[in-house]
Design a protein around this motif. Structure first.
Motif, short mmCIF file in Angstrom:
data_model
loop_
_atom_site.label_atom_id
_atom_site.label_comp_id
_atom_site.label_asym_id
_atom_site.label_seq_id
_atom_site.Cartn_x
_atom_site.Cartn_y
_atom_site.Cartn_z
N PRO A 566 21.04 4.39 -0.77
CA PRO A 566 19.85 5.03 -0.20
C PRO A 566 18.73 5.26 -1.22
O PRO A 566 17.56 5.33 -0.83
N GLU A 567 19.07 5.40 -2.47
CA GLU A 567 18.02 5.72 -3.44
C GLU A 567 17.11 4.53 -3.71
O GLU A 567 15.92 4.69 -3.94
N THR A 568 17.69 3.34 -3.72
CA THR A 568 16.89 2.20 -4.16
C THR A 568 16.65 1.16 -3.07
O THR A 568 15.85 0.26 -3.26
N ALA A 569 17.33 1.31 -1.95
CA ALA A 569 17.29 0.25 -0.95
C ALA A 569 15.87 -0.07 -0.48
O ALA A 569 15.56 -1.22 -0.20
N ASN A 570 15.02 0.95 -0.42
CA ASN A 570 13.71 0.71 0.18
C ASN A 570 12.61 0.50 -0.83
O ASN A 570 11.44 0.53 -0.46
N SER A 571 12.94 0.32 -2.09
CA SER A 571 11.84 0.20 -3.05
C SER A 571 11.12 -1.12 -2.78
O SER A 571 11.74 -2.15 -2.53
N ILE A 572 9.79 -1.06 -2.83
CA ILE A 572 9.02 -2.21 -2.36
C ILE A 572 8.80 -3.24 -3.47
O ILE A 572 8.20 -4.26 -3.26
N ILE A 573 9.32 -2.93 -4.65
CA ILE A 573 9.07 -3.86 -5.74
C ILE A 573 10.36 -4.13 -6.51
O ILE A 573 11.20 -3.24 -6.64
N ASN A 574 10.56 -5.36 -6.92
CA ASN A 574 11.66 -5.69 -7.83
C ASN A 574 11.06 -5.86 -9.21
O ASN A 574 10.30 -6.81 -9.43
N LYS A 575 11.39 -4.98 -10.10
CA LYS A 575 10.81 -5.10 -11.43
C LYS A 575 11.71 -5.98 -12.28
O LYS A 575 12.91 -5.73 -12.39
N GLY A 576 11.16 -7.02 -12.84
CA GLY A 576 11.95 -7.96 -13.62
C GLY A 576 11.81 -7.69 -15.11
O GLY A 576 11.29 -6.65 -15.51
N PRO A 577 12.25 -8.64 -15.91
CA PRO A 577 12.15 -8.49 -17.36
C PRO A 577 10.71 -8.70 -17.83
O PRO A 577 9.90 -9.25 -17.09
N PRO A 578 10.40 -8.27 -19.06
CA PRO A 578 9.07 -8.51 -19.62
C PRO A 578 8.76 -10.00 -19.64
O PRO A 578 9.67 -10.83 -19.69
N THR A 613 3.21 -3.83 1.06
CA THR A 613 2.31 -2.80 0.56
C THR A 613 2.32 -1.59 1.46
O THR A 613 1.79 -0.54 1.10
N SER A 614 2.91 -1.70 2.61
CA SER A 614 2.91 -0.58 3.56
C SER A 614 3.75 0.57 3.01
O SER A 614 4.75 0.37 2.34
N SER A 615 3.31 1.77 3.30
CA SER A 615 4.09 2.91 2.86
C SER A 615 4.89 3.53 4.01
O SER A 615 5.57 4.52 3.83
N LEU A 616 4.79 2.94 5.17
CA LEU A 616 5.54 3.48 6.31
C LEU A 616 7.03 3.33 6.07
O LEU A 616 7.50 2.27 5.68
N ILE A 617 7.75 4.41 6.34
CA ILE A 617 9.19 4.36 6.11
C ILE A 617 9.85 3.29 6.98
O ILE A 617 10.70 2.53 6.55
N SER A 618 9.39 3.22 8.23
CA SER A 618 10.02 2.25 9.14
C SER A 618 9.83 0.83 8.63
O SER A 618 10.68 -0.03 8.82
N LYS A 619 8.71 0.56 7.98
CA LYS A 619 8.48 -0.77 7.43
C LYS A 619 9.30 -0.96 6.16
O LYS A 619 9.88 -2.01 5.92
N ARG A 620 9.35 0.09 5.37
CA ARG A 620 10.06 -0.05 4.08
C ARG A 620 11.55 -0.26 4.27
O ARG A 620 12.21 -0.83 3.41
#
Lengths: 1162, 274
Positions: A566-578, A613-620
């Motif tokens: 639940p903590e990370t499932a909805n994050s809208i970005i995958n941050k990769g390596p430098p 880019t949406s911040s709606l929870i239902s979309k995320r």
């Protein structure tokens, strides 16, 4: 007794109700007495004469008689060897339920004996080329294996098996009911084999032919009732013959016939895991079969090797297991419990399952390495095995049962690991028992074992039930489920995934080939967004002996489940390596063109993938869908349109449509809740700072469902007054007008204020009422002083404040009122306090509801899907028109229970799964014998819980029907004291069962065309009457499940409009109408309505309404003289139906269009 | 005389005259049951011979409607509507802002006080064949449905000044009453009645402990505790023996209880796992 007679009744089920309401009174005493009597029989005779009156004393005597050593042992053993006495008894019960009865066991044995004789005396056949299968034509029996590509060399002749043996769980006595079968092993004689049979599936083809030959012979045998083929654990290289042997008593005995190799037919090292036994040239039919170019052709064939090797090892494995559980009841029963545990989790069937056999071998392994002991009880065996499963990782340290290190040809553990995900080496050292087990399934098993241990250690009630009695179906276990619908796509993905070698190894079964790779891919892509990903394990099909063997194309669709983090499932970005790092290339390779360089807040520049880019929870919540679709498309060429996600299909029920041209966004309402909570926080600050009040405001606490994130459709910033009229005399306030359409609904949200303590409140409720009103006047003036533009509206019992377009209704709660309401002076002159109707109401309003609100608000903070789930549930109950007959708080608490005590699952990670689990609780929970204990904030200790349970059983009859216990509310039953009644609860249970079934079916099979709103449409034919309402007077018509095109939708007006004007609040004519109907006719009928836009009211007469009654001054409401009774002495009255139905119309003048009598009822 | 035939004039059932009542001419009728009010306990609000007792007044009838219906029988002094029959007239419904004794909109009973006793007799002779009709197309007496709800909504608005003055009046009266009561108690303090008993009041020097339930509980609890402290535990050999026996008995009892639980679960077919 009372409850039965007061029951409000659906008379449609009147007869059933009787039965159940009887049940609810609990006639258990009778059973108990019976038990007692039996026990007395073996007691001394002198007591027998005492008769019933002395019973209590006798019981005492029995408790105090001197114990025997034996009895002491059993009493103490229960506490030391098992978790508790109750647990032990439950295990015993369960085991008797799943073990075969002695008689049946014998029946099966004799049947198998007979079958053995038949098999052993089968006549030999003549020699044929393998490719020549004309001899099968006459009997129409098909060969149960896919014969692609064809085999040209080798010949086959059928000879009777050289031995027939019973193996597996039946032989070991660890089989569990239901669907018990006997595994019988027929050993193929050496003479049937040729030297080169190990190569290119030739043995496997022969094996299939052998089965076909047996099937041909048995087809006409009198002893046989039915013959079917199936695959052993779904492995399509390994068909089995399912024989239904006629039993002595009507029920046939199911026998699974396996074929084994004679010992020494091949060298085991030939099938060592890294050997290559299938030639590419043959498999791909590239003609140059003769001129084999060695080297390039020798890809290892681990799956094929293991498949053949298993046939050679059957007996050793059975012996090994036999040895492990010799004379140890504990171990055997432990294995049975573990098997039940596996079966409840649907892990023990289908291709790549964690079968009962693996579990039994693991137990044997643990015995071997002294982690288990033969003297252990079944409970200890189960528990320790689960602990081992949970704590050891087979990936890093694979278990091996092979003790003999001498053979240099044995593959090493690393070699095993190279070729399969999970390794568990058998005693011979050549075979990996978990060859087909995917990493994902293994992780699921570990995860489940971990949950089980936590459950055993925790304070949870009914651990036994959660562990072994509750099924854990796939769609309810996983937060998100999705299907890959086209198997053709999977076939095409083989070259893209570079799995040609593996395909050859799997004998052309592209689904089995691809699934592990797809799983690994998804695991990698989702990373820490998920805890688990798992394919659904389907039981393998059975088919008739004259039908063709089903291949991969017969797999309808692949279903996968995700357990979200639940903590990370909805994050809208995958941050990769430098950007410069070496891993960046790998990252780009994984994500393809989606990956781009981004500058982050800490000024680092990294590779990243942005999903939305949406911040709606239902979309995320749909980020995971996007990730998977992208990754499957990129790496396996599976088009996105054939990947079907299901968990957001119910979102539409929480969504509000918008008129054209409105640019605001509305997802599933979470954001609106947040806005309201923020607004109330500001208001609360403002109230705290107000000066010039006689008493300052100490605390402000919202109590409406919206403050618990549980309002189906939260208020929107004042929906405008476009069709309302202002009243000239007030100028600043809108008023409803009967000739115009109803204004859009604007609810008020109740806020409880507490004032600083003061001793000056009078000792009189009426006086307190006046003083509170006076305080509201002062408060309104103080607010006006602070900001003249503030719009407030004083009423005697509350103060409405318009803020940010929301209308908050402030009320003042004073604990003193509760005490005063309870107080009364007894005849002797002492002041006593006891609960009254009024004091209970105040208690709920001033204390229980605020506490509940803050507790549930906390749950939403912890689990962000709570809001969605609870609102779906409410929407569902409302759509079946029952929301008025059960307290909303009770529903919220039941949903909260799904989150707080989710065992055997984990807390729901999507609204859909929360909803499913609610339905399942509702349809199975036994309210009659159990309280639902909701351990909010973990305030209950173990003692508290057992205390509550004890009290519950003692005073069951005086407690509410649904007993919901929270730390604040123990057994008081604030929310369920009056509602629901027996018939309502029954109907709810029935609806829950049906809805659950339909929804699961839709998720499982019918996912492409299913209309997920089906379960939200109520059947109208259960009602006696249906009152139809004018839609233009429904202020909430836009919230309906199905809305008409013509429905007017609310638009948001500019801020200026609502700042100045008070909208029409809490104006819902239907609610007024229902109130009047229930007050006037509540004792004759029930009125059902969906407050979220329902355009009908369902009426059900109570049985009372159809009975005649004597003329009594107190009981003539709505009655006329029954003219059918002509006796002048006792006049009977009957209910004046026609006039009352006319009254329905009269009371709802302007709102009702017509009233329809339902035909089915008349 | 139960079955009312079409031909009769007044129809009575157990002393009640049955009179049909229609909301409007085209609607089916309810039946009112009328009788002269006569009970043993007299109440001044319901004067004997002049009061008509009416049962089964439909939900849409308010006081005005009842007046309208029965004025033809004679002049009406007062109409009382109640949820159920009462011996004494309830106090009026309080003020506009703080109503008490609100009637629910169900079937009600009415007490109609006429100015003349003859009107009661007149009413009891009403014919079964000519039903009373409440609303005629020309004159709508009773307002129901949307009209009513809109009216109610507007009525709920509050005139703050009026509310303020009402509160002040009430509180002034309330305070005065409290003061009076206090004074009365003070006067009573230490004054013996004719038999020589002195009532202890809450005011004055010698108050005594308050007689409340909580107080009583507290006292008994303290007494129990004191007694327990004096008791000797595990002092005699027999006490030891008994504790041991009790332990075993407790174990057995638990065992029995668990067995019962299981039998209940078994009855509910809980152990069928799949």
């Amino acid at each position: 007794m009372k409850r039965t007679h007061e029951t409000d009744d659906f008379q449609s089920d009147a007869s059933d109700d009787e039965v159940v309401s009887d049940d609810f009174e609990g006639d258990d005493d009778e059973d108990v007495e019976d038990d007692g009597d039996e026990d007395e029989d073996d007691d001394s005779e002198d007591e027998a004469q005492d008769g019933p009156p002395a019973k209590a004393a006798k019981l005492d005597k029995k408790l105090y008689k001197p114990p025997t050593a034996n009895e002491l042992n059993t009493l103490k053993e229960a506490e030391s060897l098992f978790q508790s006495n109750l647990f032990k008894l439950q295990i015993t019960e369960l085991l008797t339920e799943v073990t075969l009865r002695e008689k049946r066991h014998r029946q099966m044995e004799t049947a198998v004996e007979k079958l053995k004789e038949v098999l052993m005396s089968l006549p030999s056949g003549s020699k044929f080329e393998i490719s020549d299968q004309k001899w099968l034509k006459k009997s129409k029996v098909k060969v149960p294996i896919k014969q692609v590509p064809k085999i040209t060399k080798g010949h086959f002749n059928f000879l009777a098996p050289c031995s027939v043996k019973c193996v597996g769980s039946f032989a070991l006595g660890t089989c569990i009911k239901p669907s018990v079968h006997v595994d019988v092993l027929a050993e193929m004689p050496k003479e049937c084999l040729q030297a080169k049979d190990f190569l290119n599936q030739r043995y496997l083809r022969k094996r299939a032919l052998y089965l076909a030959a047996i099937a041909t012979h048995l087809q006409t045998n009198q002893l046989i009732q039915d013959l079917k083929y199936s695959y052993h654990h779904g492995n399509h290289l390994k068909p089995i013959l399912i024989i239904h042997v006629k039993g002595d008593s009507g029920k046939p005995v199911q026998v699974h016939l396996h074929i084994s190799l004679p010992s020494g037919a091949f060298k085991p090292s030939r099938f060592s895991i890294s050997q290559s036994n299938v030639r590419k040239a043959w498999f791909q039919q590239t003609e140059q079969e003769e001129a084999e170019t060695e080297g390039s052709d020798l890809a290892a064939t681990p799956v094929y090797n293991t498949t053949v090797l298993q046939d050679m090892m059957y007996e050793t494995h059975t012996e090994c297991l036999q040895h492990a559980q010799d004379d140890t009841l504990g171990v055997r029963e432990g294995i049975m419990l573990l098997k039940v545990w596996l079966r409840q989790r649907e892990l023990d069937k289908g291709y790549g399952c964690f079968s009962g056999f693996i579990m039994a071998m693991y137990v044997a392994h643990l015995l071997d390495c002294r982690k288990l002991h033969r003297m252990m009880s079944s409970y200890q065996v189960m528990r320790n095995t689960l602990v081992s499963l949970a704590t050891t990782d087979w990936v890093t340290s694979p278990p091996s049962m092979c003790r003999d290190e001498s053979d240099p040809q044995r593959p090493s553990l690393p070699t095993f690991q190279e070729h399969s995900d999970i390794v568990f080496v058998d005693p011979s050292g050549y075979l990996n028992l978990c060859c087909n087990l995917t990493h994902a399934v293994y992780r699921r098993v570990r995860h489940e074992a971990d949950l089980a241990i936590k459950c055993l250690e925790g304070t949870e009630v009914n651990t036994f039930e959660t562990l072994l009695l509750k099924p854990v179906p796939f769609v309810r276990k996983f937060d998100v489920c999705f299907h890959i619908s086209e198997m053709e796509d999977v076939r095409k993905s083989v070259p893209k995934l570079q799995l040609e070698d593996s395909l050859m190894d799997h004998g052309g079964h592209y689904v089995h080939t691809c699934v592990p790779t797809l799983l690994n891919l998804m695991e990698k892509a989702l990373g820490n967004r998920i805890h688990l990903v798992q394919p659904q394990l389907n039981a393998c099909p059975e088919w008739g002996i004259t039908e063709k063997a089903p291949g991969p194309e017969s797999v309808g669709s692949l279903m996968f489940g995700l357990l979200l983090n639940p903590e990370t499932a909805n994050s809208i970005i995958n941050k990769g390596p430098p950007a410069q790092a070496a891993e960046a290339r790998e990252f780009r390779e994984l994500w393809g063109e989606k990956s781009e360089l981004r500058r982050f807040q800490d000024s680092s520049i990294n590779e990243a993938v942005v999903w939305m880019t949406s911040s709606l929870i239902s979309k995320r919540r749909q980020v995971c869908f996007k990730v998977i679709k992208h990754i499957l498309n990129r790496h396996a060429d599976i088009p996105s349109c054939n990947v079907h996600f299901l968990s957001h299909h119910l979102d539409s029920l929480l969504h509000l449509p918008k008129p054209k041209g409105d640019n605001s966004v509305y997802g599933t309402g979470e954001e609106e809740h947040m806005a309201i909570v923020q607004s109330i926080d500001q208001l609360s600050k403002l109230l705290h700072r107000l000066d010039g009040l006689p008493l300052s405001v100490k605390s402000v606490q919202g109590v409406s469902p919206v403050f618990r994130f549980a309002e189906v459709f939260p208020a929107m910033p004042a929906i405008p007054a476009n069709i309302q009229t202002t009243n000239a005399s007030t100028g600043s306030e809108f008023l409803p007008y009967p000739d115009k359409p109803a204004p859009f609904y604007v609810p008020t949200m109740t806020v409880m204020c507490k004032l600083e303590g003061s001793g000056k409140w009078p000792d009189d409720l009426e006086a307190i009422r006046r003083l509170k009103a006076a305080f509201f006047i002062q408060l309104s003036q103080a607010l006006k002083r602070k900001d003249p533009s503030f719009f407030v509206k004083v009423a005697p019992a509350h103060l409405d404040v318009l803020k940010d377009g929301y209308v908050f209704r402030l009320k003042i709660g004073n604990m003193r009122e509760i005490t005063l309401a309870k107080m009364y002076t007894s005849p002797e002159g002492t002041m006593q306090s006891h609960d009254t109707e009024e004091s209970r109401k105040l208690q709920i309003e001033y204390s229980a509801r605020p506490k509940l609100t803050s507790a549930l608000h906390g749950i939403q903070q912890q689990y962000n899907t709570f809001s969605g789930a609870v609102r779906l549930v409410k929407r569902w109950i409302a759509s079946h028109m029952m929301l008025d007959y059960i307290a909303e708080e009770a529903i919220e608490l039941v949903v909260a229970h799904c989150y707080i005590s989710p065992a055997p699952y984990t807390a729901p990670g999507s609204p859909m799964v929360g909803f499913l689990r609610f339905l399942s609780i509702m349809s199975t929970f036994d309210w009659k014998t159990q309280p639902l204990i909701i351990n909010l904030n973990n305030e209950f200790s173990k003692d508290d819980i057992s205390d509550i349970q004890k009290k519950f059983t003692e005073d069951r009859s005086s407690l509410p029907l649904m007993c919901i216990c929270t730390p604040q509310d123990r057994l008081v039953g604030h929310w369920t004291r009056e509602r629901p009644t027996v018939p309502i609860l029954q109907r709810l249970v029935l609806l829950a069962q049906q809805s659950l079934q339909v929804l699961q079916q839709q998720l499982q099979d019918d996912y492409i065309n299913a209309d997920f709103k089906t379960i939200f449409r109520p059947p109208l034919d259960v009602f006696d009457l249906v009152i139809y309402l004018k839609t233009k007077h429904l202020p909430r018509q836009h919230q309906a499940v199905d809305i008409a095109m013509a429905t007017k939708l609310p638009t948001r007006e500019s801020e200026n409009t609502w700042k100045r004007l008070m909208p029409v609040v809490d104006y819902d004519p239907v609610q007024f109408y229902l109130e009047e109907l229930r007050a006037a006719f509540g004792d004759l009928a029930l009125f059902f309505h969906d407050k979220y836009g329902g355009a009908t009211i369902g009426v059900v007469w109570k049985p009372r309404a159809k009975e005649t009654r004597p003329f009594k001054v107190l009981d003539v409401g709505g009655c006329i003289v029954d003219s059918s009774t002509s006796n002048s002495d006792d006049v009977l009255l009957k209910v004046n139906m026609d006039a009352i139905i006319a009254d329905f119309e009269v009371l709802g003048k302007g709102l009702v269009t017509h009233i329809k009598k339902m035909k089915s009822k008349m | 005389m139960a079955a009312p035939d079409q031909t009769h004039g007044a129809v009575t059932v157990q002393g009640f005259t049955v009179v049909p009542l229609k909301f409007s001419a085209d609607k089916p009728a309810h039946c009112l049951y009328l009788k002269a009010h006569s009970v043993r306990e007299k109440d001044s609000a319901y004067p004997q011979y002049r009061t008509l007792f009416v049962l089964n007044v439909p939900p849409y009838c308010n006081e005005d409607c009842v007046k309208q219906l029965f004025t033809p029988c004679g002049k009406i002094a007062q109409v009382y509507l109640h949820d159920k029959p009462t011996l004494t007239a309830l106090p009026s419904t309080g003020s506009r802002y703080f109503p008490i004794n609100i009637t629910t909109p169900g079937f009600k009973v009415a007490y109609i006080v006429f100015k003349n006793a003859s009107a009661v007799k007149q009413a009891c002779k009403l014919s079964y064949d000519s039903p009373l009709v409440l609303n005629t197309p020309e004159k709508i007496v009773s307002s129901t449905g949307l009209h009513k709800w809109c009216q109610q909504y507007s009525k709920r608005r509050v005139d703050i000044k009026e509310l303020q003055t009402e509160i002040e009046d009430y509180m002034a009266k309330f305070d005065a009453k409290q003061e009076e009561e206090k004074q009365r108690l003070k006067d009573q303090e230490g004054v013996a009645d004719e038999e020589g008993w002195v009532t202890v009041t809450r005011v004055g020097k010698n108050k005594g402990t308050p007689r409340t339930e909580a107080r009583k509980k507290h006292l008994t609890k303290r007494e129990m505790k004191r007694r327990k402290e004096k008791e000797l535990l595990n002092f005699y050999a027999f006490q030891f023996k008994e504790t041991k026996k009790d332990q075993i008995a407790a174990l057995r009892k638990k065992f029995e209880e668990d067995k019962q639980k299981i039998s209940v679960m078994k009855a509910a077919r809980k152990f069928k796992p799949y």
